[in-house]
Design an enzyme around this catalytic site. Structure first.
Site, PDB file in Angstrom:
ATOM      1  N   GLY A   1       0.803  -1.225   0.000  1.00 40.59           N
ATOM      2  CA  GLY A   1       0.000   0.000   0.000  1.00 40.59           C
ATOM      3  C   GLY A   1       0.833   1.271   0.000  1.00 40.59           C
TER       4      GLY A   1
ATOM      5  N   SER B   1       3.181   1.782  -2.027  1.00 42.39           N
ATOM      6  CA  SER B   1       3.624   2.022  -3.412  1.00 42.39           C
ATOM      7  C   SER B   1       2.477   2.216  -4.399  1.00 42.39           C
ATOM      8  CB  SER B   1       4.488   0.838  -3.886  1.00 42.39           C
ATOM      9  OG  SER B   1       5.617   0.682  -3.081  1.00 42.39           O
ATOM     10  N   THR B   2       1.237   2.109  -3.932  1.00 37.20           N
ATOM     11  CA  THR B   2       0.135   2.195  -4.910  1.00 37.20           C
ATOM     12  C   THR B   2       0.062   3.586  -5.554  1.00 37.20           C
ATOM     13  OG1 THR B   2      -1.426   2.627  -3.112  1.00 37.20           O
ATOM     14  CG2 THR B   2      -1.330   0.366  -3.935  1.00 37.20           C
TER      15      THR B   2
ATOM     16  N   PRO C   1       0.143  -1.778  -8.322  1.00 37.51           N
ATOM     17  CA  PRO C   1      -1.013  -2.296  -7.569  1.00 37.51           C
ATOM     18  C   PRO C   1      -0.577  -3.068  -6.331  1.00 37.51           C
ATOM     19  CG  PRO C   1      -0.654  -3.604  -9.565  1.00 37.51           C
ATOM     20  CD  PRO C   1       0.329  -2.466  -9.608  1.00 37.51           C
ATOM     21  N   ASP C   2      -1.442  -3.085  -5.306  1.00 34.41           N
ATOM     22  CA  ASP C   2      -1.128  -3.957  -4.169  1.00 34.41           C
ATOM     23  C   ASP C   2      -1.600  -5.369  -4.505  1.00 34.41           C
ATOM     24  OD1 ASP C   2      -3.860  -3.979  -3.739  1.00 34.41           O
ATOM     25  OD2 ASP C   2      -3.815  -2.837  -1.873  1.00 34.41           O
ATOM     26  N   PHE C   3      -1.665  -6.250  -3.527  1.00 34.67           N
ATOM     27  CA  PHE C   3      -2.001  -7.643  -3.806  1.00 34.67           C
ATOM     28  C   PHE C   3      -3.465  -7.969  -3.555  1.00 34.67           C
ATOM     29  CE2 PHE C   3       2.502  -7.471  -3.071  1.00 34.67           C
ATOM     30  CZ  PHE C   3       3.004  -8.281  -4.073  1.00 34.67           C
ATOM     31  N   ARG C   4      -4.013  -7.451  -2.444  1.00 38.81           N
ATOM     32  CA  ARG C   4      -5.296  -7.984  -1.972  1.00 38.81           C
ATOM     33  C   ARG C   4      -6.463  -7.008  -2.010  1.00 38.81           C
ATOM     34  NH1 ARG C   4      -1.163 -10.174   0.716  1.00 38.81           N
ATOM     35  NH2 ARG C   4      -0.987 -12.428   0.559  1.00 38.81           N
TER      36      ARG C   4
ATOM     37  N   GLN D   1       8.040  -5.412   3.032  1.00 37.32           N
ATOM     38  CA  GLN D   1       7.637  -6.667   2.362  1.00 37.32           C
ATOM     39  C   GLN D   1       7.728  -6.512   0.852  1.00 37.32           C
ATOM     40  OE1 GLN D   1       3.804  -8.376   4.468  1.00 37.32           O
ATOM     41  NE2 GLN D   1       3.857  -6.184   4.698  1.00 37.32           N
ATOM     42  N   ASN D   2       8.055  -5.297   0.416  1.00 37.82           N
ATOM     43  CA  ASN D   2       7.932  -5.008  -1.019  1.00 37.82           C
ATOM     44  C   ASN D   2       9.162  -5.432  -1.813  1.00 37.82           C
ATOM     45  OD1 ASN D   2       5.518  -3.966  -0.282  1.00 37.82           O
ATOM     46  ND2 ASN D   2       6.200  -1.836  -0.258  1.00 37.82           N
ATOM     47  N   ILE D   3       8.905  -5.743  -3.067  1.00 35.55           N
ATOM     48  CA  ILE D   3       9.996  -6.175  -3.948  1.00 35.55           C
ATOM     49  C   ILE D   3      10.230  -5.126  -5.035  1.00 35.55           C
ATOM     50  CG2 ILE D   3       9.742  -8.651  -3.523  1.00 35.55           C
ATOM     51  CD1 ILE D   3       8.036  -8.811  -6.074  1.00 35.55           C
ATOM     52  N   ASP D   4       9.651  -3.932  -4.845  1.00 39.85           N
ATOM     53  CA  ASP D   4       9.798  -2.892  -5.872  1.00 39.85           C
ATOM     54  C   ASP D   4      11.055  -2.049  -5.682  1.00 39.85           C
ATOM     55  OD1 ASP D   4       9.107  -1.141  -3.740  1.00 39.85           O
ATOM     56  OD2 ASP D   4       6.996  -1.185  -4.288  1.00 39.85           O
TER      57      ASP D   4
ATOM     58  N   HIS E   1      10.958  -9.812   2.156  1.00 35.92           N
ATOM     59  CA  HIS E   1      10.542 -10.760   1.125  1.00 35.92           C
ATOM     60  C   HIS E   1      11.496 -10.749  -0.070  1.00 35.92           C
ATOM     61  CE1 HIS E   1       6.151 -10.843   2.802  1.00 35.92           C
ATOM     62  NE2 HIS E   1       7.037 -11.383   3.613  1.00 35.92           N
TER      63      HIS E   1
ATOM     64  N   CYS F   1      19.621 -20.338  -9.383  1.00 39.01           N
ATOM     65  CA  CYS F   1      18.910 -21.546  -9.819  1.00 39.01           C
ATOM     66  C   CYS F   1      18.210 -22.135  -8.599  1.00 39.01           C
ATOM     67  CB  CYS F   1      19.909 -22.547 -10.386  1.00 39.01           C
ATOM     68  SG  CYS F   1      19.181 -24.185 -10.627  1.00 39.01           S
TER      69      CYS F   1
ATOM     70  N   THR G   1      -0.198  -2.237   4.590  1.00 36.55           N
ATOM     71  CA  THR G   1      -0.134  -3.699   4.518  1.00 36.55           C
ATOM     72  C   THR G   1      -1.386  -4.317   5.135  1.00 36.55           C
ATOM     73  OG1 THR G   1       1.028  -5.689   5.286  1.00 36.55           O
ATOM     74  CG2 THR G   1       1.325  -3.714   6.622  1.00 36.55           C
TER      75      THR G   1
HETATM   76  P1  OAD Z   1      -1.772  -6.369   0.486  1.00 34.04           P
HETATM   77  O1  OAD Z   1      -2.283  -6.114  -0.889  1.00 34.04           O
HETATM   78  O2  OAD Z   1      -2.136  -7.638   1.136  1.00 34.04           O
HETATM   79  O3  OAD Z   1      -2.243  -5.194   1.442  1.00 34.04           O
HETATM   80  C1  OAD Z   1      -2.125  -3.840   1.089  1.00 34.04           C
HETATM   81  C2  OAD Z   1      -2.823  -2.997   2.155  1.00 34.04           C
HETATM   82  O4  OAD Z   1      -2.548  -1.634   1.859  1.00 34.04           O
HETATM   83  C3  OAD Z   1      -4.325  -3.159   2.193  1.00 34.04           C
HETATM   84  O5  OAD Z   1      -4.759  -3.203   3.536  1.00 34.04           O
HETATM   85  C4  OAD Z   1      -4.846  -1.890   1.490  1.00 34.04           C
HETATM   86  O6  OAD Z   1      -6.089  -1.461   2.006  1.00 34.04           O
HETATM   87  C5  OAD Z   1      -3.770  -0.901   1.849  1.00 34.04           C
HETATM   88  N1  OAD Z   1      -3.560   0.176   0.879  1.00 34.04           N
HETATM   89  C6  OAD Z   1      -3.555   0.124  -0.469  1.00 34.04           C
HETATM   90  N2  OAD Z   1      -3.223   1.300  -1.012  1.00 34.04           N
HETATM   91  C7  OAD Z   1      -3.018   2.148   0.030  1.00 34.04           C
HETATM   92  C8  OAD Z   1      -2.651   3.526   0.149  1.00 34.04           C
HETATM   93  N3  OAD Z   1      -2.391   4.283  -0.920  1.00 34.04           N
HETATM   94  N4  OAD Z   1      -2.536   4.046   1.380  1.00 34.04           N
HETATM   95  C9  OAD Z   1      -2.783   3.300   2.483  1.00 34.04           C
HETATM   96  N5  OAD Z   1      -3.138   2.009   2.443  1.00 34.04           N
HETATM   97  C10 OAD Z   1      -3.242   1.427   1.244  1.00 34.04           C
HETATM   98  O7  OAD Z   1      -0.180  -6.173   0.428  1.00 34.04           O
HETATM   99  P2  OAD Z   1       0.897  -6.658   1.500  1.00 34.04           P
HETATM  100  O8  OAD Z   1       0.345  -6.588   2.863  1.00 34.04           O
HETATM  101  O9  OAD Z   1       2.130  -5.917   1.203  1.00 34.04           O
HETATM  102  O10 OAD Z   1       4.455 -11.311  -1.217  1.00 34.04           O
HETATM  103  O11 OAD Z   1       1.082  -8.175   1.087  1.00 34.04           O
HETATM  104  C11 OAD Z   1       2.001  -8.972   1.800  1.00 34.04           C
HETATM  105  C12 OAD Z   1       2.678  -9.976   0.893  1.00 34.04           C
HETATM  106  O12 OAD Z   1       1.674 -10.717   0.202  1.00 34.04           O
HETATM  107  C13 OAD Z   1       3.489  -9.341  -0.205  1.00 34.04           C
HETATM  108  O13 OAD Z   1       4.819  -9.087   0.198  1.00 34.04           O
HETATM  109  C14 OAD Z   1       3.430 -10.341  -1.336  1.00 34.04           C
HETATM  110  C15 OAD Z   1       2.072 -10.965  -1.139  1.00 34.04           C
HETATM  111  O14 OAD Z   1       2.011 -12.330  -1.342  1.00 34.04           O
HETATM  112  C16 OAD Z   1       5.420 -11.457  -2.168  1.00 34.04           C
HETATM  113  O15 OAD Z   1       6.220 -12.226  -1.964  1.00 34.04           O
HETATM  114  C17 OAD Z   1       5.517 -10.720  -3.431  1.00 34.04           C
END
Ligand code: OAD
Length: 357
Positions: free
Chosen positions: A74, A76-77, A82-85, A155-158, A175, A183, A253
């Site tokens: 979140g 980086s959005t 894009p985020d994941f969930r 947790q980000n890979i960007d 992550h 390999c 997150t």
């Molecule tokens: P998620 O997509 O699970 O969560 C992102 C959170 O950020 C959500 O609660 C959104 O509501 C919030 N959000 C989105 N945009 C936002 C903004 N501009 N400001 C504030 N909040 C915002 O992403 P992560 O928690 O990072 O693993 O996901 C965790 C791991 O799951 C990632 O590292 C990834 C994935 O499997 C990898 O290995 C690539």
């Protein structure tokens, strides 16, 4: 701890943590906010910090010196990633074309070993270099510049935290990252000059060493997939950092993936915890009667971070730094686009060869 630890087990651990905090409330002293009654009396602990204004005051009055920031997608959005969930826009809602058995399979090590195509195809969009750090990333850099950032766990890979100029010592890429590739079978390291073109093209890269002995295996960037362990650096530093922390800020997150999601629980019971997110997540006690130290800023990461930068008197610095870097990256991308239109002979050919471990 392995990334495939059951979420139910971790939820249970979080609940036990809750019980411990509740049961300790009347027996533990707090240096920042002493109990209002006599030792042993049945009084509640005074509130430490439950509003964003109180967190701003901590910065304004320079009361925090060891800040830990825990980041997720979140943050980086606003850069366009894009985020994941998030339903609809999140990456996991937009993977139909890869025909995965379930969305997270794209980052599952066992799935990758036999089906690397989906990850490679997705990498064309995930590779660092296309996007610039956000205001929230530059706020973390500000904490570093001010000498009060103990660590940033991402947790980000960007790679956007590092791109601000944050010192690598201050960053834990929990992550992993695209900085190196190996390999999955023999661990041979493959140069970025070789693997990046394959990732950009979305073409799975076979390990030359395994191929030489008649085996088929693929090379993967050092991103931590489900089923893989987090880097030693994560485990080592998290054990000591969180004990020293005087403010933890969790940004963008869902706290859905362990062990990272457990980090905010590692701080002391007196340490304020600020969540800057579009939704309430984890075991933050916001809105509960027994909350004495959790703060929830419900909104965008950039806005929440600017409020804090403002309290430090540095809002404009963060805005200027972010804008300057965004302009530089835009110009660089334009230059790159121009040079990619040059005839092939004018473009540098990447060197070939594999790097031994
Ligand atoms: P998620 O997509 O699970 O969560 C992102 C959170 O950020 C959500 O609660 C959104 O509501 C919030 N959000 C989105 N945009 C936002 C903004 N501009 N400001 C504030 N909040 C915002 O992403 P992560 O928690 O990072 O693993 O996901 C965790 C791991 O799951 C990632 O590292 C990834 C994935 O499997 C990898 O290995 C690539």
């Amino acid at each position: 701890m392995n990334r495939n630890v059951s979420k139910d087990v971790q939820n249970l651990l979080d609940m036990l943590e809750d019980v411990t905090i509740s049961s300790n409330r009347n027996t533990s002293a707090t240096s920042r906010s002493p109990r209002s009654g006599d030792a042993g009396s049945d009084t509640e602990l005074e509130t430490i910090c439950t509003t964003i204004e109180e967190v701003q005051a901590l910065f304004r009055e320079k009361k925090v010196k060891n800040v830990i920031v825990c980041t997720g997608a979140g943050i980086s959005t606003s850069a366009g990633i894009p985020d994941f969930r998030t339903p609809g826009t999140g990456l996991y809602d937009n993977l139909e074309k890869y025909e995965l058995p379930y969305p997270e399979a794209v980052f599952d090590i066992n799935y990758f070993k036999n089906n690397p195509g989906a990850f490679y195809a997705l990498s064309t969009e995930l590779l660092p270099g296309l996007y610039g750090p956000t205001l929230a990333h530059h706020f973390i850099k500000l904490l570093y510049d001010e000498g009060i950032l103990l660590r940033c766990y991402s947790q980000n890979i960007d790679g956007l935290e590092g791109l601000t100029g944050l010192h690598p010592d201050k960053l834990v890429e929990a992550h992993g990252s695209f900085s190196a590739s190996h390999c999955t079978r023999c661990r041979l390291e493959i140069d970025n000059e070789i693997i990046f073109p394959a990732l950009r093209a979305g073409t799975p890269y076979k390990c030359p060493e395994c191929a030489r002995i008649g085996r088929e295996s693929y090379v993967k960037p050092d991103i931590v997939f489900f089923g893989e362990s987090l880097p030693d650096r994560f485990h080592k530093l998290s054990q000591t950092d969180f004990k020293k922390c005087d403010l933890v800020i969790v940004i963008g997150t869902s706290l859905a993936v362990y062990p990272f999601a457990g980090l905010p629980n590692y701080v002391s019971k007196e340490c304020p915890r600020l969540l800057i997110n579009r939704e309430l997540v984890g075991n933050f006690r916001h809105g509960r009667k027994d909350n004495i130290r959790d703060v929830f800023y419900c909104g965008n990461a950039d806005d929440g971070c600017l409020l804090l930068a403002d309290a430090m008197g540095k809002k404009q610095t963060v805005i200027d730094n972010q804008k300057k870097q965004a302009d530089d990256i835009k110009n660089q991308n334009t230059e790159n686009q121009k040079s990619s239109k040059l005839p092939k002979s004018d473009v540098t050919t990447p060197p070939s060869g594999a790097k031994s471990e």
